[in-house]
Each structure stands twice: as structure tokens, then as C-alpha cells.
Write a protein that holds these residues in place. Structure first.
Motif, mmCIF file in Angstrom:
data_model
loop_
_atom_site.group_PDB
_atom_site.id
_atom_site.type_symbol
_atom_site.label_atom_id
_atom_site.label_comp_id
_atom_site.label_asym_id
_atom_site.label_seq_id
_atom_site.Cartn_x
_atom_site.Cartn_y
_atom_site.Cartn_z
ATOM 1 N N LEU A 179 22.212 7.807 3.998
ATOM 2 C CA LEU A 179 21.129 8.735 4.334
ATOM 3 C C LEU A 179 20.109 8.080 5.258
ATOM 4 N N LEU A 180 19.795 6.823 5.011
ATOM 5 C CA LEU A 180 18.829 6.129 5.864
ATOM 6 C C LEU A 180 19.362 5.949 7.275
ATOM 7 N N ALA B 83 13.633 11.712 -0.240
ATOM 8 C CA ALA B 83 13.464 13.088 -0.707
ATOM 9 C C ALA B 83 14.760 13.618 -1.330
ATOM 10 N N ARG B 84 15.900 13.373 -0.687
ATOM 11 C CA ARG B 84 17.172 13.872 -1.219
ATOM 12 C C ARG B 84 17.527 13.189 -2.534
ATOM 13 N N ILE B 85 17.353 11.881 -2.585
ATOM 14 C CA ILE B 85 17.695 11.157 -3.809
ATOM 15 C C ILE B 85 16.762 11.553 -4.950
ATOM 16 N N GLY C 55 0.778 -1.220 0.000
ATOM 17 C CA GLY C 55 0.000 0.000 0.000
ATOM 18 C C GLY C 55 0.812 1.273 0.000
ATOM 19 N N GLY C 56 2.041 1.229 -0.499
ATOM 20 C CA GLY C 56 2.854 2.444 -0.594
ATOM 21 C C GLY C 56 3.833 2.572 0.547
ATOM 22 N N ALA C 57 4.628 3.635 0.491
ATOM 23 C CA ALA C 57 5.668 3.845 1.505
ATOM 24 C C ALA C 57 5.735 5.323 1.864
ATOM 25 N N ALA C 58 6.271 5.584 3.047
ATOM 26 C CA ALA C 58 6.422 6.964 3.510
ATOM 27 C C ALA C 58 7.540 7.654 2.729
ATOM 28 N N PHE C 59 7.358 8.956 2.490
ATOM 29 C CA PHE C 59 8.344 9.745 1.756
ATOM 30 C C PHE C 59 9.310 10.345 2.770
#
Length: 412
Positions: free
Chosen positions: A393-394, A55-57, A46-50
Motif C-alpha cells: 500500500l505504501l 487509513a486502509r489498514i 510529534g506524530g505522523a500523517a494519516f
């Protein structure tokens, strides 16, 4: 599914395994399979959080796409002939890498899943290098593969520097895993992986590998020293004692090294001159860089769009054949102008900065080392580079870092 991603990253540098000169090999096929399965998993979930990493990539790739479109308009208007196969190659490569980079930032957002992917990428990478060394010395001989470039090990890659890039990647992943391991035995288990990667990198005799390793190692030691001095009291603890002894020994070490400084400088100058003169590669490389800079200026710092744009290499081929500068910043300058180059440099600086603030010494060193390789290679088209950026980044934006700090205290 992280096994599929790790296998793709481990096999991707093995460009000699591509059949019939095709642009796709086993590594690309594995990464495409992972990308499809990851997209299916994301759809079913059902999708993923932004998040900040995505956002940077995404911002980088959006900026690059707009810069390349503007550059292509200039290129079609000003360039006398077009290298269509080179343009098509870059368009397909950028599309694949943008999809992979964004999906890595989404699929590896969970810390446990991300650590499994890092561990498996390091393990399979080290295993791949062991097999390549076995092929080089005879126990394993793959048909149609030449693991040597004169006296330099290139394994299953077309170029020794490709293998050196891969070795640096695996080595610093192993250091990160050891640094963040919750138990001492898990940290020690990373030492064989580190040893294999360093041995392979040195066997490639890649000067870029040595320079990148020195830069990454210096940054790692600097960040670890700052972290220890900031967080650990100078009391009766192992870290406090090591930091205090290190500070006290600096003047003595500097004095003892002084007599050898001039000899070291002379040796570096001699080695640099030999490398520069070997096969005329120094003159050729600077010639390409100079032409790339001139091309970027002639385009009004807008670029000429995707594809190579240099034409005056020492050995020429008739139009429409063109060349690349083999320098990421300059190649992006010829393609997307100052906007593309600035976006790349900003991405590298902010990623290293994020890792520095999060005190992730090994990951900061990883991105810095890969950035050093960007001076001599086009790293934007390497999945290894984007895996390193995404993981960095993660990890840097991970809400809780207390577990890693506590693990470090236990090992001390």
C-alpha cells in the motif's frame, strides 16, 4: 531500527525456538521491542500523517474489532461452552498484529527507510533459511529442534507449511528489490536470496507453496507483460523486441504444448488425489471447512467472537477444547461473520488492485501469493502478511514512480 523489525520478521516463523511452550518466542520479542522503539520515535517526532495506507489498514482492524464484538455477544448467548484460553490468545494476537500493522504503515512511510527494511528483511530471511538448512544437514545442530517432518524440511518451524509461507515471502521480496534496483549489480545481488528462498520452499514439499508460487508467478508475468505492451513502443528496443517475439511465439508455443496437455492434466489429477488421500488430510480439511460454513450460518452470519469454534474434528478432545478451520475466510466467518470475511477479502483485493494500478508486479504477486496461503492457513495472525500489505500500500500510493521506471529502462 529497521534491523530490529527485519530480525523479528526473520525469526518469527521459527516457532520451535519458543521455550517451554510459551506463546512468545524470539521473533515476537524482537517485534515487540521494535514496536516500542517505533512508538517512542513517533512520539518524539510529534506524530505522523494519516496516509492512505494507514487509513486502509486501520479501517480493516476497526471493522474486524466491531465484528468480533458483535460475534462475541452472539457466542456468549448461543455457544454451550467457552474456550477461554483460545479467546484470550486471539484477543492478544489481534491486539499485537493491529499495533504492528498500523506502526508499519507509519514507520515505513519514508521510501528510503521502507526500502532498507525490505532489503534487510529479505537478507536476514535468506540467512535464517541458510542456517535452518545447515541445521537440517548437520553442520549446525540446535538442541531441542527437529528440522524434519518425515522427509519434509520444516527448519525451526513447527510445520513445513510455515516455512513455505516464509520462503514465498522472502522470494517475492527479493524479486521486488531486483525489479526496482537502480543499478544492474544491485538487481543481480538479489538472485542468491531468491535462490535460497525457492530452494527452501521446494524442500518443504508444501503443496500450498507450489500453488501460491504458481499463482504469484502468473500474476507477475501478466502484469509485466501488460506494462511492457502499454508503455514500450514496438521499436528497436530490448523490451519491444522481447514483447514482439513473445506475442509471435504464442501460437507456436500453444501448438507445441498441445500433445503434452492431456499427460499434464493426468499428472495433476494423480498428484492431487495423492495429496488429498495422504493421512486423510483432504477429508479432514473439507470436513473442517464444512463445519465452519455451518457455524457461520447458524450464527446468522454474525459469528461467535474471537477464538476457535469448531468441535467435531476426527480426533476429539473434551470441552472446552475447540479447533480452527485453517482457512482465513472461514475462520473469520466463524468469529466475525460475513462482515469480517468481507473486510479481509476486500483488503486483499484492493491491495492487489493498488499494486496493479501502480504497476508493482512483484508486490502484487506477493500479496496474491500470501492470499493463496490464506486458503489453508490463518494469515491474519502473521506479521509477514501485514508487512507485505503495508509495504504494498505504501509503495502503491508513493507520489513519484518515475525513478523506478527510469531504473527499469537503464537495466534494459
Amino acid at each position: 531500527m529497521t534491523w530490529l523489525l527485519a530480525a523479528g520478521l526473520a525469526v518469527y516463523p521459527s516457532t520451535q525456538l519458543r521455550l517451554g511452550g510459551l506463546p512468545l518466542g524470539p521473533g515476537e520479542l524482537l517485534l515487540l521491542a521494535w514496536l516500542g522503539l517505533a512508538a517512542l520515535r513517533l512520539t518524539l517526532a510529534g506524530g505522523a500523517a494519516f496516509g492512505p495506507a494507514l487509513a486502509r489498514i486501520s479501517l480493516f482492524w476497526l471493522t474486524l474489532a466491531l465484528a468480533l464484538c458483535a460475534g462475541a455477544a452472539v457466542g456468549f448467548a448461543r455457544e454451550p461452552f467457552q474456550y477461554w484460553s483460545g479467546i484470550a490468545h486471539d484477543v492478544m494476537a489481534y491486539t499485537l498484529l493491529a499495533s504492528l500493522a498500523c506502526m508499519m504503515a507509519i514507520d515505513l512511510a519514508e521510501p528510503a527507510r521502507r526500502r532498507r527494511a525490505i532489503r534487510r528483511a529479505a537478507a536476514l530471511g535468506a540467512g535464517s533459511m541458510l542456517l535452518q538448512m545447515a541445521d537440517a544437514w548437520g553442520p549446525l545442530a540446535l538442541p531441542g529442534v527437529d528440522p524434519w517432518f518425515y522427509d519434509r524440511l520444516r527448519g525451526w518451524s513447527l510445520d513445513p507449511n510455515q516455512l513455505g509461507f516464509f520462503a514465498l515471502f522472502v522470494a517475492l521480496l527479493a524479486v521486488h528489490l531486483a525489479e526496482t534496483a537502480p543499478r544492474l549489480r544491485e538487481a543481480l545481488a538479489m538472485l542468491p536470496l531468491l535462490g535460497v528462498a525457492l530452494t527452501t520452499g521446494l524442500l518443504t514439499r508444501s503443496d500450498t507453496f507450489v500453488v501460491a508460487l504458481m499463482a504469484a508467478g502468473s500474476l507477475y508475468l501478466m502484469l509485466k507483460s501488460v506494462t511492457w505492451l502499454r508503455d514500450v513502443p514496438m521499436g528497436p528496443t530490448l523490451r519491444g523486441g522481447v514483447a514482439a517475439l513473445g506475442l509471435l511465439s504464442l501460437p507456436l508455443a500453444a501448438a507445441s504444448a498441445a500433445p503434452f496437455l492431456s499427460a499434464a492434466v493426468e499428472r495433476v489429477e494423480q498428484t492431487s488425489a495423492e495429496v488429498y488421500a495422504e493421512d486423510g488430510q483432504g477429508d479432514l480439511r473439507f470436513h473442517l471447512w464444512a463445519e465452519a460454513w455451518e457455524k457461520g450460518l447458524w450464527s446468522g452470519l454474525i459469528g461467535y467472537g474471537p477464538g476457535p469454534h469448531l468441535t467435531s474434528k476426527s480426533w476429539k478432545q473434551p470441552p472446552p477444547y475447540k479447533f480452527e478451520a485453517h482457512n482465513t475466510s472461514l475462520d473469520l466467518l466463524t468469529q466475525g461473520g460475513i462482515v469480517a470475511t468481507s473486510a479481509f477479502l476486500l483488503l486483499c483485493l484492493t491491495t492487489v488492485g493498488a499494486a496493479w494500478r501502480a504497476r508493482l508486479a512483484a508486490l502484487a504477486a506477493l500479496v496474491a501469493g500470501l492470499a493463496v496461503f490464506s486458503m489453508f492457513h490463518f494469515v491474519v495472525r502473521h506479521p509477514l502478511f501485514w508487512f507485505g500489505v503495508a509495504v504494498c500500500l505504501l509503495e502503491a500510493t508513493r507520489p513519484a514512480r518515475a525513478g523506478h521506471a527510469a531504473a527499469g529502462e537503464i537495466r534494459s
